[in-house]
Design a protein around this motif. Sequence first.
Motif, PDB file in Angstrom:
ATOM      1  N   SER A  24       0.822  -1.220   0.000  1.00 23.69           N
ATOM      2  CA  SER A  24       0.000   0.000   0.000  1.00 23.69           C
ATOM      3  C   SER A  24       0.851   1.263   0.000  1.00 23.69           C
ATOM      4  O   SER A  24       0.357   2.353   0.272  1.00 23.69           O
ATOM      5  N   GLU A  25       2.132   1.107  -0.292  1.00 30.29           N
ATOM      6  CA  GLU A  25       3.019   2.264  -0.398  1.00 30.29           C
ATOM      7  C   GLU A  25       3.066   2.764  -1.838  1.00 30.29           C
ATOM      8  O   GLU A  25       2.878   1.991  -2.780  1.00 30.29           O
ATOM      9  N   ALA A  37       5.027   7.352   0.374  1.00 27.40           N
ATOM     10  CA  ALA A  37       3.833   7.522   1.210  1.00 27.40           C
ATOM     11  C   ALA A  37       3.131   6.175   1.362  1.00 27.40           C
ATOM     12  O   ALA A  37       3.351   5.244   0.582  1.00 27.40           O
ATOM     13  N   ASP A  39      -0.765   4.371   2.161  1.00 29.06           N
ATOM     14  CA  ASP A  39      -2.214   4.566   2.195  1.00 29.06           C
ATOM     15  C   ASP A  39      -2.792   3.617   3.246  1.00 29.06           C
ATOM     16  O   ASP A  39      -2.959   2.420   3.001  1.00 29.06           O
ATOM     17  N   ASP A  41      -5.817   3.419   4.589  1.00 28.66           N
ATOM     18  CA  ASP A  41      -7.121   2.843   4.235  1.00 28.66           C
ATOM     19  C   ASP A  41      -6.955   1.671   3.279  1.00 28.66           C
ATOM     20  O   ASP A  41      -7.628   0.634   3.410  1.00 28.66           O
ATOM     21  N   GLN A  42      -6.069   1.832   2.309  1.00 28.27           N
ATOM     22  CA  GLN A  42      -5.820   0.738   1.367  1.00 28.27           C
ATOM     23  C   GLN A  42      -5.201  -0.455   2.084  1.00 28.27           C
ATOM     24  O   GLN A  42      -5.557  -1.606   1.808  1.00 28.27           O
ATOM     25  N   CYS A  95       3.041   2.097   7.097  1.00 30.33           N
ATOM     26  CA  CYS A  95       1.788   1.930   7.845  1.00 30.33           C
ATOM     27  C   CYS A  95       1.804   0.735   8.794  1.00 30.33           C
ATOM     28  O   CYS A  95       0.792   0.462   9.445  1.00 30.33           O
TER      29      CYS A  95
END
Length: 282
Positions: A24-25, A37, A39, A41-42, A95
Amino acid sequence: MPKKQKTVMLADGDIFAFNAASSSEFVVIIDEMYMLAGDMDQAKRKAKAYMRSVAAEIKADEIVFVWSCPTRHYWRHDIFPEYKASRSDIRSPLCLKELKLWLAKEFPSAMKPNMEADDLLGVLATNPKYKPNSKKIVVSADKDMMTLPVWQFNPDKDNKPWLQSLEEANKWHLAQTIGGDTTDGYPGCRGMSVTSAATFLDDPWLYESYEHTFKSGKRKGETEDRWRKAEPRGTWDNIVSLFIKAGQTEEDALMNAQMARICRTEDYDKGKVILWTPEKLK
């Protein structure tokens, strides 16, 4: 009508979360500046979707996430400080920490101080008092699960859950003892791999030293120590002879055996790990 047996999925949360967070990066480019970055939520969606997909594949009625202690100091560090030292420079996905916390709140979870997910999976899966009368399936991509006598499923390669026998689990523990684990950093016996160790365990021998005397040539009359294969003795004696021939000690063999042992319920009591000893071979 007899009640249907419940199937419980014991999932290695570390692997689930790592894969979801890393996938999810993405890179953000602003004025020729490249920034990484994540995400969140993802990551949540991916973790949940993958978890449910695996649960459906193995027909699980219940899911329990099992987590490693967040301090990242485990009981193996106490007997081998270099444990996983080669992994210290691996970057964690952005994350990951927050995703683990979210998953642990959203779903039933288990974690113990100084324990890795692998060990706690083993303790729970082999404990008849935990989720009694249920079929517990360990879900992990870690090869170390081969050392556990449990139902298991590797989403990366298995088509269906399968049961590792106690005999095979014990064999793979000893194969890991001899072959070591370069990823985790414990060395095993010099010159041996897990594959050659498994071959040795199927057809074992004992190395014994003897004094060889040269009968001709420049060294005639001189002696030197050599090694030869002899009839096997006990399993532990055979293994120790490999280490001694390689210039190591019985203490080295024992340390590797303790490092290679993924905990089972009999190896954990009142919050403490009971280190493996050769008496467990008897």
